[in-house]
Design a protein around this motif. Structure first.
Motif, mmCIF file in Angstrom:
data_model
loop_
_atom_site.group_PDB
_atom_site.id
_atom_site.type_symbol
_atom_site.label_atom_id
_atom_site.label_comp_id
_atom_site.label_asym_id
_atom_site.label_seq_id
_atom_site.Cartn_x
_atom_site.Cartn_y
_atom_site.Cartn_z
ATOM 1 N N UNK A 204 0.852 -1.291 -0.120
ATOM 2 C CA UNK A 204 0.118 0.006 -0.046
ATOM 3 C C UNK A 204 0.937 1.090 0.178
ATOM 4 N N UNK A 205 2.071 1.178 0.689
ATOM 5 C CA UNK A 205 2.753 2.267 0.893
ATOM 6 C C UNK A 205 3.327 2.823 -0.591
ATOM 7 N N UNK A 206 3.891 1.586 -1.135
ATOM 8 C CA UNK A 206 4.360 1.896 -2.594
ATOM 9 C C UNK A 206 3.327 2.265 -3.534
ATOM 10 N N UNK A 207 2.142 1.909 -3.241
ATOM 11 C CA UNK A 207 1.024 2.140 -4.281
ATOM 12 C C UNK A 207 0.566 3.658 -3.857
ATOM 13 N N UNK B 85 1.962 6.767 -5.854
ATOM 14 C CA UNK B 85 1.483 7.536 -7.165
ATOM 15 C C UNK B 85 0.199 8.113 -6.852
ATOM 16 N N UNK B 86 0.348 9.395 -6.889
ATOM 17 C CA UNK B 86 -0.791 10.155 -6.620
ATOM 18 C C UNK B 86 -2.275 10.052 -7.195
ATOM 19 N N UNK B 87 -1.941 9.434 -8.256
ATOM 20 C CA UNK B 87 -3.089 9.228 -9.260
ATOM 21 C C UNK B 87 -3.993 7.943 -8.680
ATOM 22 N N UNK B 88 -3.479 7.129 -7.810
ATOM 23 C CA UNK B 88 -3.871 5.829 -7.362
ATOM 24 C C UNK B 88 -5.278 6.301 -6.396
ATOM 25 N N UNK B 89 -6.375 5.876 -6.503
ATOM 26 C CA UNK B 89 -7.343 6.233 -5.799
ATOM 27 C C UNK B 89 -8.089 5.032 -4.922
ATOM 28 N N UNK B 90 -7.966 3.846 -5.881
ATOM 29 C CA UNK B 90 -8.451 2.674 -4.960
ATOM 30 C C UNK B 90 -7.403 1.399 -5.105
ATOM 31 N N UNK B 91 -7.521 0.649 -3.803
ATOM 32 C CA UNK B 91 -6.480 -0.125 -3.804
ATOM 33 C C UNK B 91 -6.973 -1.619 -3.614
ATOM 34 N N UNK B 92 -6.657 -2.539 -4.283
ATOM 35 C CA UNK B 92 -7.251 -3.935 -4.205
ATOM 36 C C UNK B 92 -6.291 -4.779 -3.877
ATOM 37 N N UNK B 93 -6.367 -5.525 -2.794
ATOM 38 C CA UNK B 93 -5.529 -6.803 -2.429
ATOM 39 C C UNK B 93 -6.243 -8.247 -3.215
ATOM 40 N N UNK B 94 -5.443 -8.675 -4.096
ATOM 41 C CA UNK B 94 -5.748 -10.214 -4.443
ATOM 42 C C UNK B 94 -4.608 -11.051 -4.243
ATOM 43 N N UNK B 95 -5.012 -12.469 -4.447
ATOM 44 C CA UNK B 95 -4.011 -13.317 -4.351
ATOM 45 C C UNK B 95 -3.490 -13.967 -6.025
ATOM 46 N N UNK B 96 -2.390 -14.682 -5.776
ATOM 47 C CA UNK B 96 -2.399 -15.120 -7.343
ATOM 48 C C UNK B 96 -3.106 -16.305 -7.667
ATOM 49 N N UNK B 97 -3.842 -16.610 -6.619
ATOM 50 C CA UNK B 97 -4.861 -17.718 -6.982
ATOM 51 C C UNK B 97 -6.399 -17.130 -7.229
ATOM 52 N N UNK B 98 -6.467 -15.803 -7.356
ATOM 53 C CA UNK B 98 -7.743 -15.089 -7.670
ATOM 54 C C UNK B 98 -7.986 -15.087 -9.212
ATOM 55 N N UNK B 99 -9.424 -14.895 -9.592
ATOM 56 C CA UNK B 99 -9.831 -14.457 -10.897
ATOM 57 C C UNK B 99 -10.675 -13.668 -10.950
ATOM 58 N N UNK B 100 -10.824 -12.713 -12.125
ATOM 59 C CA UNK B 100 -11.979 -11.735 -12.208
ATOM 60 C C UNK B 100 -13.217 -12.469 -12.558
ATOM 61 N N UNK C 248 -8.696 -10.151 1.823
ATOM 62 C CA UNK C 248 -8.890 -9.527 0.405
ATOM 63 C C UNK C 248 -9.775 -8.558 0.553
ATOM 64 N N UNK C 249 -9.213 -7.225 0.258
ATOM 65 C CA UNK C 249 -10.002 -6.056 0.459
ATOM 66 C C UNK C 249 -9.904 -5.035 -0.831
ATOM 67 N N UNK C 250 -10.654 -4.192 -0.801
ATOM 68 C CA UNK C 250 -10.658 -2.959 -1.642
ATOM 69 C C UNK C 250 -10.793 -1.738 -0.868
ATOM 70 N N UNK C 251 -10.080 -0.906 -0.730
ATOM 71 C CA UNK C 251 -10.252 0.387 -0.110
ATOM 72 C C UNK C 251 -9.843 1.695 -0.868
ATOM 73 N N UNK C 252 -10.493 2.677 -0.556
ATOM 74 C CA UNK C 252 -10.141 3.915 -1.083
ATOM 75 C C UNK C 252 -8.873 4.508 -0.369
ATOM 76 N N UNK C 253 -8.472 5.578 -1.104
ATOM 77 C CA UNK C 253 -6.915 6.142 -0.514
ATOM 78 C C UNK C 253 -7.082 6.642 0.790
ATOM 79 N N UNK C 254 -8.013 7.161 1.287
ATOM 80 C CA UNK C 254 -8.167 7.565 2.682
ATOM 81 C C UNK C 254 -7.900 6.542 3.743
ATOM 82 N N UNK D 155 -6.399 3.577 2.752
ATOM 83 C CA UNK D 155 -5.057 3.227 2.497
ATOM 84 C C UNK D 155 -4.052 3.827 3.651
ATOM 85 N N UNK D 156 -4.201 5.394 3.556
ATOM 86 C CA UNK D 156 -3.250 6.157 4.493
ATOM 87 C C UNK D 156 -3.174 5.738 5.834
ATOM 88 N N UNK D 157 -4.786 5.437 6.330
ATOM 89 C CA UNK D 157 -4.818 5.142 7.514
ATOM 90 C C UNK D 157 -3.971 3.973 8.036
#
Length: 216
Positions: free
Chosen positions: A21-24, A27-42, A94-100, A102-104
């Motif tokens: 998350x810290x690395x993502x 990039x100030x253009x990143x607003x949504x952050x999703x954690x998935x595993x290598x065994x996930x599919x869309x 496995x989550x999806x979070x907004x930038x706020x 992620x900062x927390x």
């Protein structure tokens, strides 16, 4: 950072997720952050997933109060008053979070030491740290559910794994269908955008699945 190992259920797994998350966040253009595993599919095409997440008022973090031995039973009273048992939550990692949010997570120095000290296995910290902390600090921002479907019906410490012989149109339709949830406070049948746990042998039949099934 080379040489660091992430282990299931331990704090170094949280360390790895926080570094991601810290690395993502750099990039100030990143607003949504999703954690998935290598065994996930869309389960849907990219545009559908993007719009679903972008238009949501909430972040998708599983967080619920489990009164049983694998929920409140893992709580250590020494975590109070930072974390009280009424605030103790459990959920999927496995989550999806907004930038706020992620900062927390990245900035946290209050809850981390408590979980590091008082939530070793069999208190699996990846199931409790983010759900509990975010419920306390930003509960109104959570949908209290994950976007990643898993099958726990077979029992055990890990969800079912699906391979080559499991992949067909009926299976994928079953994963996507028959669900009910809230999306922006309204009833919805689209509750999961991703699914796990898929073995490498599932890749070939998934790639050759009719594009009409998954939409891509």
């Amino acid at each position: 950072m080379s040489g660091l190992v992430s282990e299931w259920g331990k704090m170094n797994m949280i360390d790895a997720e926080r570094r991601l998350l810290a690395n993502a966040l750099l990039d100030i253009s990143n607003e949504w952050f999703i954690l998935l595993s290598e065994s996930c599919i869309p389960l849907y095409k990219f545009s559908f997933i993007y719009n679903y997440i972008m238009k949501s008022k909430y972040s998708f973090v599983g967080a619920f109060d489990d009164p049983g031995p694998y929920g409140r039973g893992r709580y250590d009273p020494d975590m109070a008053p930072i974390v009280n048992i009424t605030e103790w939550r459990k959920g999927s990692q496995w989550f999806e979070i907004k930038r706020k949010l992620a900062i927390i997570i990245v900035e946290d120095t209050t809850f981390y030491p408590k979980f590091e000290q008082y939530c070793p296995p069999p208190c699996y910290v990846d199931e409790h740290y983010f759900p509990t902390m975010l419920t306390i600090l930003a509960g109104n921002a959570l949908a209290n559910r994950s976007l990643t479907w898993v099958d726990w019906s077979r029992g055990g410490a890990h969800p079912a794994t699906f391979g080559r012989t499991d992949i067909n149109e009926d299976f994928l339709n079953r994963v996507r269908g028959g669900n009910e949830c809230l999306y922006n406070n309204r009833n919805s049948s689209v509750c999961f955008l991703f699914a796990r746990k898929f073995a490498p042998s599932a890749l070939e039949p998934l790639v050759h699945m009719d594009s009409k099934v998954l939409g891509f």
